[in-house]
Design a protein around this motif. Structure first.
Motif, PDB file in Angstrom:
ATOM      1  N   GLU A 198       1.985  13.093  26.706  1.00  0.00           N
ATOM      2  CA  GLU A 198       3.219  12.489  26.951  1.00  0.00           C
ATOM      3  C   GLU A 198       3.415  12.158  28.381  1.00  0.00           C
ATOM      4  O   GLU A 198       4.380  11.054  28.556  1.00  0.00           O
ATOM      5  CB  GLU A 198       3.900  13.685  26.425  1.00  0.00           C
ATOM      6  CG  GLU A 198       5.604  13.341  26.617  1.00  0.00           C
ATOM      7  CD  GLU A 198       6.300  14.957  26.229  1.00  0.00           C
ATOM      8  OE1 GLU A 198       7.223  14.759  25.288  1.00  0.00           O
ATOM      9  OE2 GLU A 198       6.144  15.918  26.832  1.00  0.00           O
ATOM     10  N   ARG A 228       3.356   7.412  15.179  1.00  0.00           N
ATOM     11  CA  ARG A 228       4.416   6.791  15.917  1.00  0.00           C
ATOM     12  C   ARG A 228       4.006   5.569  15.941  1.00  0.00           C
ATOM     13  O   ARG A 228       3.267   4.711  15.883  1.00  0.00           O
ATOM     14  CB  ARG A 228       4.379   7.708  17.252  1.00  0.00           C
ATOM     15  CG  ARG A 228       3.101   7.203  18.266  1.00  0.00           C
ATOM     16  CD  ARG A 228       3.388   8.173  19.341  1.00  0.00           C
ATOM     17  NE  ARG A 228       2.191   8.036  20.066  1.00  0.00           N
ATOM     18  CZ  ARG A 228       2.293   6.733  21.239  1.00  0.00           C
ATOM     19  NH1 ARG A 228       3.451   6.145  21.354  1.00  0.00           N
ATOM     20  NH2 ARG A 228       1.241   6.467  21.942  1.00  0.00           N
ATOM     21  N   LYS A 258       2.041  12.942  22.689  1.00  0.00           N
ATOM     22  CA  LYS A 258       3.053  11.859  22.687  1.00  0.00           C
ATOM     23  C   LYS A 258       3.415  11.616  21.246  1.00  0.00           C
ATOM     24  O   LYS A 258       2.845  11.138  20.718  1.00  0.00           O
ATOM     25  CB  LYS A 258       2.878  10.679  23.437  1.00  0.00           C
ATOM     26  CG  LYS A 258       3.939   9.637  23.742  1.00  0.00           C
ATOM     27  CD  LYS A 258       3.724   8.563  24.503  1.00  0.00           C
ATOM     28  CE  LYS A 258       4.861   7.711  25.036  1.00  0.00           C
ATOM     29  NZ  LYS A 258       4.414   6.459  25.909  1.00  0.00           N
ATOM     30  N   GLU A 261       6.893  10.218  20.654  1.00  0.00           N
ATOM     31  CA  GLU A 261       8.008   9.379  20.614  1.00  0.00           C
ATOM     32  C   GLU A 261       7.385   7.790  20.734  1.00  0.00           C
ATOM     33  O   GLU A 261       6.262   7.542  21.039  1.00  0.00           O
ATOM     34  CB  GLU A 261       8.734   9.064  22.184  1.00  0.00           C
ATOM     35  CG  GLU A 261       9.713  10.436  22.309  1.00  0.00           C
ATOM     36  CD  GLU A 261      10.384  10.499  23.612  1.00  0.00           C
ATOM     37  OE1 GLU A 261       9.896   9.439  24.377  1.00  0.00           O
ATOM     38  OE2 GLU A 261      10.964  11.475  23.871  1.00  0.00           O
ATOM     39  N   ASP A 262       8.148   6.815  19.931  1.00  0.00           N
ATOM     40  CA  ASP A 262       7.693   5.718  19.827  1.00  0.00           C
ATOM     41  C   ASP A 262       7.771   5.019  21.153  1.00  0.00           C
ATOM     42  O   ASP A 262       8.511   5.122  22.023  1.00  0.00           O
ATOM     43  CB  ASP A 262       8.551   4.856  18.554  1.00  0.00           C
ATOM     44  CG  ASP A 262       8.663   5.449  17.368  1.00  0.00           C
ATOM     45  OD1 ASP A 262       7.557   6.076  17.011  1.00  0.00           O
ATOM     46  OD2 ASP A 262       9.575   5.257  16.691  1.00  0.00           O
TER      47      ASP A 262
END
Length: 371
Positions: free
Chosen positions: A232, A331, A367, A369-370
């Motif tokens: 991330e 993602r 991670k 998130e897009d």
């Protein structure tokens, strides 16, 4: 017509001659046996029967099949008997032959069973010696063996002859007997699960770091496999190897279960539980051969039968000798393309109880998130 009659007579007389000859031969054979007292035909047993190795090193607490025999064309079946069990200093060995209840299968397990009850109906508990030789000549150490019942090898890794259990093996058929001497049983202490890279096999305590074994502040871990898992905060692929352990695994008991539970837990770099729903591509209903799944925001739990896996066959939950689990999530990456990441573990658990397999993201969180 006269010609045909001659042929028939000749065939009839010829057949009589053949049968008469056969009868004479049988009488002669019988007479020879009586006159010369010939022995009855017996099975063959080779003096060269042997095993690939006479040193047996089972791990206590799990059912282990040991010993590869070469019968050297001896007539089967053979009968096997363990004789003269002793320590290297001559003391008798008795602990190997204590009897305990062990699981014995009555019907074939195939991985398609739909309940714990269906699994348990296929096996029963039976009183057996902890160590014995099978009809095939293989040796078996049953899972009921423990460190308390059978003392494992010394914790200091010494291998003194007085600590070693010896025995001989008598092998017979109607053709005779062969005695193979000086088999050795040198058991390892219990390791209730695999991989067990986090356990010192001699002491049962925490294993040292392989790159810094003398440092008491460092240790080894179980390592999962990782595929396309991005950190991330670093945007780098997470690793789990000798040099870098971004993600590690703990296999450990937990309290408060039914005694037949298996739980999966995910921890972030702060040690806080992660919601399993983050791993949105995971096929939870196909993860393990378990039942009555419970999914909370801190773990996913199943009712299971132990050991895991129950037998060494390929099913949708195993790769033969190991159970296999895979957790995945997707993602959007750069350009809007869907990116899938996955991680998992091939494992075995031998000791019944309530166990949790914990994936700890120590170095960085994954991670989600897009881009």
């Amino acid at each position: 017509m006269e010609h045909r009659e001659k042929i028939r007579r000749r065939f009839r007389y010829g057949s009589s001659t053949i049968w008469s000859g056969a009868l004479v031969m049988l009488l002669l054979v019988g007479s020879c046996k009586e006159i010369y007292n010939l022995p009855e035909e017996k099975d063959f047993i080779s003096e060269n029967i042997n095993y690939q190795s006479k040193i047996l090193e089972p791990v206590l607490g799990r059912t282990s099949l040991l010993g590869n025999i070469s019968t050297d064309n001896s007539t089967l079946p053979l009968t096997f008997e363990i004789v003269n069990p002793r320590y290297g200093d001559g003391r008798p060995v008795t602990d190997l032959f204590q009897t305990r209840e062990v699981w014995v299968w009555d019907a074939a397990y195939d991985g398609l069973e739909t309940s714990l009850e269906e699994i348990e109906a296929k096996r029963h508990l039976e009183e057996r010696p902890l160590f014995e030789v099978r009809e095939s000549g293989q040796f078996i150490m049953w899972a009921a063996s423990t460190n308390e019942l059978i003392e494992p090898r010394p914790t200091d890794s010494s291998n003194l002859v007085q600590d070693i259990r010896f025995f001989d093996l008598k092998i017979t058929n109607t053709g005779g007997e062969v005695l193979l001497k000086d088999f050795q049983v040198i058991p390892w202490r219990e390791r209730p699960y695999e991989p067990s890279t986090d356990i010192n096999p001699y002491t049962g305590e925490v294993a040292p770091d392989p790159l810094d074994p003398e440092n008491p502040n460092k240790r080894d871990y179980i390592r999962p496999w990782l595929r396309n898992v991005i950190g991330e905060s670093t945007d780098l692929s997470l690793r789990s190897d000798d040099e870098k352990k971004d993600v590690v695994v703990y296999i450990r008991p937990f309290e408060g279960g039914s005694g037949k539970n298996l739980r999966f837990v995910f921890l972030d770099k702060e040690g806080n539980p992660m919601n399993p729903d983050l791993f949105n591509e995971t096929k939870w209903d196909q993860l393990v051969h378990g039942f009555n799944m419970v999914k909370t925001d801190e773990y996913v739990q199943y009712d299971v039968a132990y050991p895991i896996p129950l037998v060494n066959i390929n099913t949708r939950f195993t790769n033969g000798s190991n159970a296999k689990v895979e957790f995945s999530y997707s993602r959007k990456g750069f350009g809007g393309n869907l990116t899938t990441a996955a991680f998992g573990l091939d494992f075995r658990i031998f000791e019944p109880g309530d166990w949790e397999i914990v994936f700890h993201f120590r170095g960085d969180n994954p991670k989600f998130e897009d881009e």
